[in-house]
Design a protein around this motif. Structure first.
Motif, PDB file in Angstrom:
ATOM      1  N   ASN A 110       0.837  -1.197  -0.058  1.00  0.00           N
ATOM      2  CA  ASN A 110       0.037  -0.030  -0.085  1.00  0.00           C
ATOM      3  C   ASN A 110       1.148   1.615   0.145  1.00  0.00           C
ATOM      4  O   ASN A 110       0.376   1.868   0.368  1.00  0.00           O
ATOM      5  CB  ASN A 110      -0.900  -0.089   1.662  1.00  0.00           C
ATOM      6  N   ILE A 111       2.232   1.287  -0.506  1.00  0.00           N
ATOM      7  CA  ILE A 111       2.735   2.632  -0.407  1.00  0.00           C
ATOM      8  C   ILE A 111       2.648   2.512  -2.270  1.00  0.00           C
ATOM      9  O   ILE A 111       3.300   1.844  -3.300  1.00  0.00           O
ATOM     10  CB  ILE A 111       4.139   1.988  -0.465  1.00  0.00           C
ATOM     11  N   HIS A 112       1.758   3.659  -2.346  1.00  0.00           N
ATOM     12  CA  HIS A 112       1.631   4.211  -3.898  1.00  0.00           C
ATOM     13  C   HIS A 112       2.895   5.537  -4.462  1.00  0.00           C
ATOM     14  O   HIS A 112       2.598   6.621  -4.671  1.00  0.00           O
ATOM     15  CB  HIS A 112       0.067   4.711  -3.960  1.00  0.00           C
ATOM     16  N   TYR A 113       4.135   5.009  -3.800  1.00  0.00           N
ATOM     17  CA  TYR A 113       5.201   6.099  -5.062  1.00  0.00           C
ATOM     18  C   TYR A 113       6.158   5.198  -4.851  1.00  0.00           C
ATOM     19  O   TYR A 113       6.321   3.899  -3.781  1.00  0.00           O
ATOM     20  CB  TYR A 113       5.536   7.152  -3.520  1.00  0.00           C
ATOM     21  N   ASP A 114       6.785   5.483  -5.862  1.00  0.00           N
ATOM     22  CA  ASP A 114       8.458   4.649  -5.987  1.00  0.00           C
ATOM     23  C   ASP A 114       9.437   4.716  -4.910  1.00  0.00           C
ATOM     24  O   ASP A 114       9.343   6.557  -5.155  1.00  0.00           O
ATOM     25  CB  ASP A 114       8.998   5.211  -7.619  1.00  0.00           C
ATOM     26  N   VAL A 115       9.906   3.860  -4.338  1.00  0.00           N
ATOM     27  CA  VAL A 115      10.546   4.371  -2.943  1.00  0.00           C
ATOM     28  C   VAL A 115      12.252   4.601  -3.505  1.00  0.00           C
ATOM     29  O   VAL A 115      12.391   5.677  -3.184  1.00  0.00           O
ATOM     30  CB  VAL A 115      10.750   3.065  -2.251  1.00  0.00           C
TER      31      VAL A 115
END
Length: 87
Positions: free
Chosen positions: A64-69
Motif C-alpha cells: 500500500n505504498i503508492h510511490y516509487d521508493v
C-alpha cells in the motif's frame, strides 16, 4: 531543478505509465566579510511541496505504498538552516 522522466510502472496490475516528476531546490548562503569566520545558509528541498508520482504498488507484497521508493520522496518540503562560526 530535479527531473525524473516518466516510465512504465509494472509494479501492479494494470501496467501503466508513472508520470514524470520535477522538483525545485533552493540554497542560499550569507558570509559577510566584516564577520570573519561567520556564515549562515538556508536550504529548501522540494520548494513547491510536490507529491511524488502515483504508482500502483506491489499487489503481491501488499505494501500500500503508492510511490516509487527508488525514485520518489514522500517527505515534501524540507527546510534547513545552517549557522557556522569558525574560530
Amino acid at each position: 531543478m530535479n527531473y525524473a522522466n516518466s516510465y512504465t510502472d509494472n509494479s501492479g496490475v494494470p501496467i501503466r505509465t508513472a508520470a514524470s516528476d520535477t522538483t525545485v531546490d533552493l540554497n542560499a548562503r550569507y558570509a559577510p566579510a566584516w564577520l570573519t569566520g561567520f556564515s549562515a545558509a538556508v536550504s529548501v528541498q522540494n520548494l513547491f511541496n510536490r507529491d511524488p508520482p502515483y504508482v500502483i504498488g506491489s499487489a503481491i507484497a501488499q505494501t500500500n505504498i503508492h510511490y516509487d521508493v527508488g525514485n520518489g520522496n514522500p517527505v515534501g518540503r524540507y527546510l534547513s538552516l545552517d549557522v557556522r562560526q569558525a574560530w
